[in-house]
Design a protein around this motif. Structure first.
Motif, short mmCIF file in Angstrom:
data_model
loop_
_atom_site.label_atom_id
_atom_site.label_comp_id
_atom_site.label_asym_id
_atom_site.label_seq_id
_atom_site.Cartn_x
_atom_site.Cartn_y
_atom_site.Cartn_z
N ILE A 147 0.85 -1.19 0.00
CA ILE A 147 0.00 0.00 0.00
C ILE A 147 0.89 1.25 0.00
CG2 ILE A 147 -1.86 1.22 1.18
CD1 ILE A 147 -2.61 -1.53 0.05
N ALA A 148 0.50 2.27 -0.74
CA ALA A 148 1.32 3.47 -0.91
C ALA A 148 1.63 4.14 0.42
CB ALA A 148 0.61 4.45 -1.83
N THR A 149 2.85 4.62 0.54
CA THR A 149 3.28 5.41 1.70
C THR A 149 3.89 6.71 1.20
OG1 THR A 149 5.44 4.32 1.73
CG2 THR A 149 3.71 3.37 3.13
N GLY A 150 4.05 7.66 2.14
CA GLY A 150 4.63 8.95 1.78
C GLY A 150 3.81 9.65 0.72
N ASP A 151 4.49 10.15 -0.31
CA ASP A 151 3.83 10.88 -1.39
C ASP A 151 3.65 10.01 -2.63
OD1 ASP A 151 2.62 13.35 -1.94
OD2 ASP A 151 4.34 14.05 -3.11
N ASN A 152 3.82 8.69 -2.46
CA ASN A 152 3.73 7.79 -3.60
C ASN A 152 2.30 7.74 -4.15
OD1 ASN A 152 6.44 6.96 -3.69
ND2 ASN A 152 6.10 5.57 -1.97
N PRO A 153 2.14 7.54 -5.45
CA PRO A 153 0.81 7.58 -6.06
C PRO A 153 0.00 6.31 -5.80
CG PRO A 153 2.46 7.09 -7.72
CD PRO A 153 3.22 7.38 -6.46
N GLU A 154 -1.30 6.47 -5.78
CA GLU A 154 -2.22 5.35 -5.61
C GLU A 154 -3.59 5.73 -6.15
OE1 GLU A 154 -2.95 4.38 -1.51
OE2 GLU A 154 -3.52 6.43 -0.99
N GLY A 155 -4.41 4.72 -6.38
CA GLY A 155 -5.81 4.92 -6.72
C GLY A 155 -6.67 3.98 -5.91
N MET A 156 -7.96 4.28 -5.85
CA MET A 156 -8.89 3.40 -5.13
C MET A 156 -10.31 3.68 -5.61
SD MET A 156 -8.55 5.29 -1.42
CE MET A 156 -6.81 5.62 -1.70
N TYR A 157 -11.11 2.62 -5.63
CA TYR A 157 -12.54 2.81 -5.85
C TYR A 157 -13.28 1.96 -4.84
CZ TYR A 157 -13.83 -1.72 -7.99
OH TYR A 157 -14.11 -3.05 -8.19
N ALA A 158 -14.55 2.31 -4.62
CA ALA A 158 -15.45 1.49 -3.80
C ALA A 158 -16.85 1.63 -4.34
CB ALA A 158 -15.40 1.92 -2.34
N ILE A 159 -17.66 0.60 -4.14
CA ILE A 159 -19.10 0.67 -4.42
C ILE A 159 -19.82 0.72 -3.08
CG2 ILE A 159 -21.09 -0.45 -5.46
CD1 ILE A 159 -19.22 -1.68 -7.49
N PHE A 160 -20.61 1.79 -2.90
CA PHE A 160 -21.36 2.02 -1.67
C PHE A 160 -22.86 2.03 -1.97
CE2 PHE A 160 -17.56 4.89 -0.57
CZ PHE A 160 -16.88 3.89 0.10
N ASP A 161 -23.65 1.84 -0.92
CA ASP A 161 -25.09 2.07 -0.98
C ASP A 161 -25.32 3.58 -0.82
OD1 ASP A 161 -27.80 2.43 -0.54
OD2 ASP A 161 -27.98 0.83 0.94
N GLY A 162 -25.73 4.25 -1.89
CA GLY A 162 -25.90 5.69 -1.85
C GLY A 162 -27.05 6.17 -0.99
N SER A 163 -27.88 5.26 -0.50
CA SER A 163 -28.99 5.65 0.37
C SER A 163 -28.67 5.46 1.84
CB SER A 163 -30.25 4.85 0.01
OG SER A 163 -30.11 3.49 0.39
N HIS A 164 -27.48 4.94 2.16
CA HIS A 164 -27.13 4.62 3.54
C HIS A 164 -25.91 5.44 3.94
CE1 HIS A 164 -25.80 1.45 6.73
NE2 HIS A 164 -26.55 2.40 7.26
N TYR A 165 -26.13 6.51 4.70
CA TYR A 165 -25.05 7.41 5.09
C TYR A 165 -25.54 8.27 6.25
CZ TYR A 165 -27.82 10.81 2.47
OH TYR A 165 -28.85 11.60 2.03
N ASN A 166 -24.66 9.07 6.81
CA ASN A 166 -25.07 10.06 7.80
C ASN A 166 -24.03 11.18 7.86
OD1 ASN A 166 -22.93 9.08 9.36
ND2 ASN A 166 -24.20 8.30 11.02
N GLY A 167 -24.19 12.06 8.83
CA GLY A 167 -23.29 13.19 8.98
C GLY A 167 -22.26 12.97 10.06
N GLY A 168 -22.00 11.72 10.42
CA GLY A 168 -20.97 11.42 11.41
C GLY A 168 -19.62 11.23 10.76
N CYS A 169 -18.61 11.14 11.58
CA CYS A 169 -17.25 10.90 11.09
C CYS A 169 -16.83 9.49 11.44
CB CYS A 169 -16.28 11.90 11.70
SG CYS A 169 -14.59 11.69 11.11
N CYS A 170 -16.25 8.75 10.57
CA CYS A 170 -16.15 9.01 9.14
C CYS A 170 -16.27 7.66 8.43
CB CYS A 170 -14.81 9.63 8.76
SG CYS A 170 -14.60 11.36 9.27
N PHE A 171 -17.20 7.56 7.48
CA PHE A 171 -17.34 6.34 6.70
C PHE A 171 -16.32 6.39 5.57
CE2 PHE A 171 -19.24 3.70 3.32
CZ PHE A 171 -19.25 2.50 4.00
N ASP A 172 -15.18 5.71 5.77
CA ASP A 172 -14.04 5.75 4.85
C ASP A 172 -13.69 4.36 4.35
OD1 ASP A 172 -13.79 8.46 5.45
OD2 ASP A 172 -12.02 8.22 6.73
N TYR A 173 -13.05 4.34 3.19
CA TYR A 173 -12.34 3.16 2.69
C TYR A 173 -11.06 3.65 2.05
CZ TYR A 173 -10.95 -0.81 -0.23
OH TYR A 173 -10.24 -1.83 -0.82
#
Length: 493
Positions: free
Chosen positions: A175-201
């Motif tokens: 997994i990338a460290t420092g300033d090394n480049p990386e990309g990522m995608y995820a598929i989420f349920d767009g109807s399931h979320y809130n204003g809390g911190c933090c739903f991350d991947y």
């Protein structure tokens, strides 16, 4: 980072795409599809990334293979009855999850997801998140049956994450460290979320603490507005770069980062030296859009980045765990993927055929109360078991979308969780309230949708009824002796 907030659930349904995966420049890793009902495509997302020169270094999914040749386990479940575990694999190499194996193993008891396996071969598996600087732990594990879905016409399960739940790997490989480049995608349920911190991947600190600006690079999904935010009311795809959620170059508003709440949402973050981007789209159809592509934030500490290379799902880097969401699949890459590569991955995703239809010949739609001209509704899209149902102006929302299953259930996908229409406490007397409850196969959750417009309980023989023949928003649903009146007339369409 912590910020409590109130959940909001919105839903847009879009048609399933039928496009085949697009080939990017260079030869893709071609593998002949496996014969049978779960046959794989000749290339899957990580094959496409590899052909573009940015191979996957982590690949997580509970629904399908992300390589055409992958034939290992997708995830592991543990059942409550005896605490034994079972790996859930694929129907065939490069294919779809064997959900029937989970259903059989978990029958009659509860199950949680204990491991989400890394398909890349680097052993970057996700397991129960330990405590961190923001909140104690270990975190809760996801209910293995709370996010049913279908992909390619096959039943599968996503990872349903309420507040307090999270997965992590602080000892990763590649997994990338420092300033090394990386990309990522995820598929989420767009109807399931809130204003809390933090739903991350994505990429986080290896010590589960807030180690300062630029020590994270992860996809965030939700509608918190404490840091950056986008247009509309959210949710937005943003980047969690630690001590800030960024929608663009500054730590505030980006009008080009739209509210995006497709039922299945593709979310992308990628970053390299003084360059990063946000992209997203509908995981069921269409192409990707770019919401930001430019320099690193104009705030001290983010150029150069100081990424550490842990992987998180469902929490912030310091284990802030007040958010919620649902995850189906995602990857992390070595190198900064081209837009063309990501566009080809999106074509693969839409062709995979994510859907929330139940299969088995079910009918899905609004359940109209004919007499009132309104729809059967889960109040405030609640996920709380025991919520009494009401009628409300028809909105097309998930909390008004019912599916009649082959098991004679009426199910609703409210707030990201599948629930069943249920007669309270298995009661059979007139006036019994009608509520939502986790589906359990009980007779009090079985219903006949009759040709005369009534909906009757299999156990009680009583009719689904709007209390007092009311036509007002908020009028409650109950069971009552069938009487042929208009407040007992329903139409599922």
């Amino acid at each position: 980072m912590k910020n409590p907030g109130s959940p909001r659930e919105r839903l847009k349904l879009f048609a399933r795409a039928t496009a085949a995966a697009t080939l990017v420049a260079g030869a893709l890793i071609g593998v002949t599809a496996t014969a049978g009902t779960a046959g794989a495509a000749t290339s899957e997302p990580c094959d496409i990334y590899a052909s573009g020169g940015t191979p996957c270094v982590a690949a997580h999914s509970t629904t399908r293979a992300l390589y055409a040749t992958y034939n290992g386990p997708l995830y592991q479940v543990r059942r409550g009855s005896d605490n034994t575990t079972r790996d859930i694999g694929l129907l065939s190499a490069g294919g779809y999850a064997d959900a029937a194996a989970q259903d059989s193993f978990c029958a009659g008891t509860s199950c949680v997801i204990t491991i989400i396996y890394d398909q890349s071969g680097r052993n970057n598996n996700l397991t129960q998140a330990p405590g961190g600087g923001a909140a104690g732990g270990p975190d809760n594990l996801a209910n293995a049956t709370a996010a049913p879905t279908t992909v390619g016409g096959h039943k599968a399960y996503g990872v349903y994450i309420p507040p307090g739940t999270g997965y992590r790997n602080n000892h990763t490989n590649g997994i990338a460290t420092g300033d090394n480049p990386e990309g990522m995608y995820a598929i989420f349920d767009g109807s399931h979320y809130n204003g809390g911190c933090c739903f991350d991947y994505g990429n986080a600190e290896t010590d589960s603490n807030d180690d300062g600006n630029g020590t994270m690079e992860a996809i965030y999904f939700g509608n918190i507005k404490v840091w950056g935010y986008g247009a509309g009311n959210g949710p937005w795809i943003m980047a969690d770069l630690e001590n800030g959620l960024f929608s663009g170059v500054n730590q505030h508003y980006n009008a080009n980062d739209p509210t995006i709440n497709y039922r299945y949402t593709t979310a992308i973050i990628k970053g390299g030296p003084n360059h990063w981007a946000i992209r997203g789209g509908n995981a069921q159809s269409g192409s990707l859009s770019t919401f930001y592509d430019g320099a690193r934030p104009n705030v001290s500490g983010y150029n150069p980045m100081r990424k550490q290379g842990a992987i998180i799902l469902g929490t912030g880097g310091d284990n802030s765990k007040g958010a919620q969401g649902t995850f189906y699949e995602g990857v992390m890459t070595s190198g900064y993927p081209s837009d063309a590569t990501e566009n080809a991955v999106q074509d693969n995703i839409t062709a995979a055929g994510y859907s929330n239809s139940s299969g088995g010949g079910g009918t899905t739609g609004a359940l109209h109360a004919v007499g009132a001209g309104k729809c059967l509704d889960v109040p405030n899209a609640s996920t709380t078991a025991g919520t009494q149902l009401q009628i409300w102006d028809c909105s097309g929302g998930a909390n008004q979308t019912w599916t009649r299953t082959s098991a004679n259930e009426l199910t609703v996908y409210s707030g990201g969780a599948q629930l069943c229409l249920d007669a309270y406490n298995k009661q059979t007397s007139p006036g019994t309230k009608v509520e939502t409850w986790p589906c359990n196969g009980g007779a009090n959750q079985q219903w006949q949708v009759n040709a005369n417009g009534t909906v009757t309980g299999v156990q009680s023989g009583l009719c689904l009824d709007v209390t007092g023949a009311s036509t007002a928003n908020g009028a409650l649903a109950e069971l009552w002796t069938c009487n042929g009146q208009s407040n007992q007339q329903w139409s599922l369409n």
